[in-house]
Design an enzyme around this catalytic site. Sequence first.
Site, short mmCIF file in Angstrom:
data_model
loop_
_atom_site.label_atom_id
_atom_site.label_comp_id
_atom_site.label_asym_id
_atom_site.label_seq_id
_atom_site.Cartn_x
_atom_site.Cartn_y
_atom_site.Cartn_z
N ASP A 56 0.82 -1.21 0.00
CA ASP A 56 0.00 0.00 0.00
C ASP A 56 0.86 1.26 0.00
O ASP A 56 2.06 1.23 0.34
CB ASP A 56 -0.93 -0.01 1.23
CG ASP A 56 -2.29 0.58 0.93
OD1 ASP A 56 -2.38 1.46 0.05
OD2 ASP A 56 -3.27 0.18 1.58
N ASP A 64 -10.76 2.10 -3.44
CA ASP A 64 -11.39 1.77 -2.16
C ASP A 64 -12.90 1.81 -2.28
O ASP A 64 -13.60 1.45 -1.33
CB ASP A 64 -10.93 2.76 -1.08
CG ASP A 64 -9.58 2.38 -0.50
OD1 ASP A 64 -9.09 1.28 -0.81
OD2 ASP A 64 -9.01 3.18 0.26
C1 GLA Z 1 -5.85 1.77 2.15
C2 GLA Z 1 -6.27 0.67 1.21
C3 GLA Z 1 -7.35 -0.18 1.86
C4 GLA Z 1 -6.82 -0.73 3.16
C5 GLA Z 1 -6.34 0.41 4.05
C6 GLA Z 1 -5.65 -0.12 5.30
O1 GLA Z 1 -6.87 2.70 2.32
O2 GLA Z 1 -6.70 1.19 -0.01
O3 GLA Z 1 -7.74 -1.22 1.00
O4 GLA Z 1 -5.78 -1.63 2.90
O5 GLA Z 1 -5.43 1.25 3.38
O6 GLA Z 1 -5.20 0.88 6.11
#
Ligand code: GLA
Length: 832
Positions: free
Chosen positions: A510, A593
Amino acid sequence: MIDVSDGVFRLTTRTTSLWFRVTAHGHLEEVHYGVRLPLDQDPQALAIKRTAEIGSSIAYDEADPFYCLDNIPLEWSGTGCGDYRRSPIEVVGADGIRATDFRYRGHRLTPGAAESETLPGARAGQSEASKTAGTDGTRETSAPDRRGDATAPEDETADEAVQTLVVELVDEAARLELALEYIVFPATDVIARRTRLTNRGEQPVSIRRLDSMMMDLPDRAFRLLTLHGGWIKETHLEDRPLSYGLAVNSSTTGASSNRNNPGFLLAEGRADETRGRVFGFNLVYSGNHAGTVERSPHDLVRVTLGVNPEGFDWRLAPGETFETPQAVMTFAADGLGGVSRHFHDFVNRHIVRGDWRGRARPVVYNNWEATFFDFTAGKLLKLARQAKQLGAELFVMDDGWFGRRDSDRAGLGDYSVNRRKFPDGLPRFADQIRGLGLDFGIWMEPEMVNQDSDLYRAHPDWAITTPGRQARLGRHQLVLDLTRPEVRDHIVDQVSHIIDTTGASYVKWDFNRNLTDLYSPGLAGRPGPGLDDPGPAASRQGEFAHRYILGLYDLLRRIFGPRPQVLLESCASGGNRFDLGMLCFSPQIWSSDDTDPVERLAIQGGLSLLYPPSAMGAHVSEAPHQQTLRDTPLTTRFNVAAFGCLGYELDLKLLSRVERAEIREQIAFYKAHRMTLQYGRHHRTDRDTGAKANKVVWTMVAQDGSEAVTGLFQTLTQASEGFDRLPVDGLDPQTRYHIATRPQSLFVHRFGGLVKHILPVTLNPDGRIMTTVDHQYRLTDCVEEYDAYGAALADGIALANQFMGSNYNEHTRLLGDFGSSLYLTTRVGEKN
Ligand code: GLA
């Protein structure tokens, strides 16, 4: 195929040709880019004529008054010689001189695709993938259905024909050499380009801008199509007429960005999904980019693409070479869909590499939306057990397993397991997951650090900050300085250790904030590779953003190169870094997301312009949605996610018996057809080509043509809607097929208060009895089956009526708002 004769360079792919030639003054003149031409076509018939002096233009040479650079379609241009369109290069010499004028000196042709040592790029032969993964796309732990595997993309027989052309240009006065590189990928109709600039002088020069490609196309009443957005609204298509002046599609966030994806399309006036000439461009790069399109007063359209010059300043010492990221381009005469299919095949064959190239992506269960940070090993194991029962193949443990990471305010940087959550440690937990018959995957955010972390307390200087200024936080975190070798070494050790000790077969990498405060003490005088002559302390800070991305690629290469079995899914708060650079390391990317399927129609639909479904992470989550509060049917959530790499990320313990049954059937269907859904040939049917305004239709046709899956999605319902047709594009017109709806659940609550009219007693539709019935009992949505030739399917078969407020029976399609169905088309006969 590349032919160079009579001073003309002829680059030919399966269906396209790029021709340019050297002018009498040594510049490279664009002759043609578009449909494939026979080699004996006279270039003079296509070249822009120079038979008059165009007013207020500057003659390059007084003896040749019609030769004005501003009016010539060029493959490269400089500055200061009368071409007033955007220059692809800006170099400042030690004497302050900025003029450049590059002219032809020679060229080289080599077989295969030239590679860069520092930047990722497209590859020609991908034999290493078939050696390690076999040809059936299967894995030992969760072998996908064999029938589906038969439809994997064929290996490119024309791989040998991939060729590289390097055209060498020189500016004698500036003592600069410029190499323009072209790699021709014939089977996928893509040409990759990059430039290399070498300083042959005795003083350093400063590169303020160096694009990866430039070209000038005659205008065709072009529209410019870009993908713009933001967090939870990535890659929405923007389609606008190209007017005079400069249009810029760029990013300055340090990432390729969710604001403006680096890729864009130029479509001739009325081009649509199936018709018209369309040009596509993209960049193999994950940092600040800039693509520009400029329509000149005489209707030549200049396209440039490369690293964003904003804030960029690269000091090139004598003898040094700077190389740009690779740009890629394609052309199709069969509309936007044609360009998309070229790019999809190209990504699947030449960008994605390693064990996961061409291989079926596993069905994921990810705990993020079910638990956020609030979990223990026990809680996750319960979810994993249920996920396995539903058919998932890979359990992904998301954020919150390490350090004191109970919220997003602490812990980033400390990748040692949280013992309160995992008393028996991580390797034991990973074994338990595998013991359930699931693969184990893990989340990390290696480029970041919270101030409340042991790593930050030990090395506060590793975070990016500008001296004398307060550092800016995003999601309560700072970014680690990847330009520094010691920071990279630490990350490589940390991530490798986690993968090796847990046996993780998947990593979600991430990146949850953009870059600010760009400065590195490492660029202020410290010698290192490429930094032998660092100059005064401040002189290299303009290199930071690009060196950050070089550092990122170095990390990914060192961690995942020796571990090709690991499936990397890149994520950046969703799709903040969805680009070809990341895809060279990460075969799939978390698209957004936002998992609301209606939003995903725009997001995945936009992405599909440039990227294949095999690259798009797509999950089924709760409704009402955590991002939009929109309530959508479980069936539609799956039907949209099926056009990507399927996963689930809802709280499984909240599912009813009938919802579980529906999900089990969804996953079984997906596994049986996933090679078609991930690797098939993608067709979008829009309102210009047969779909209604409130419908979205996508079809994936298996590479061998044996089957197709079509999704018909309804956005807002209309009262007493007119008759629906289902167009299925991409099939052979003369072949017979059978088409059938995928049987899907119809849950009782969809009927709302209407149920009381068919029951002998009056029941509250939201009451306990009806809720119990809804959890235990389901109907099957209307199933239709027909035999039809491909020609009839392309025209659109007529579907049963939708619910019209009058009666309901098993032949009624009940879509309502956000309803949808999948249709499976199977070949039953030979070509007629
Ligand atoms: C980001 C990602 C999510 C999740 C969060 C965890 O927002 O896009 O899918 O993994 O971080 O903190």
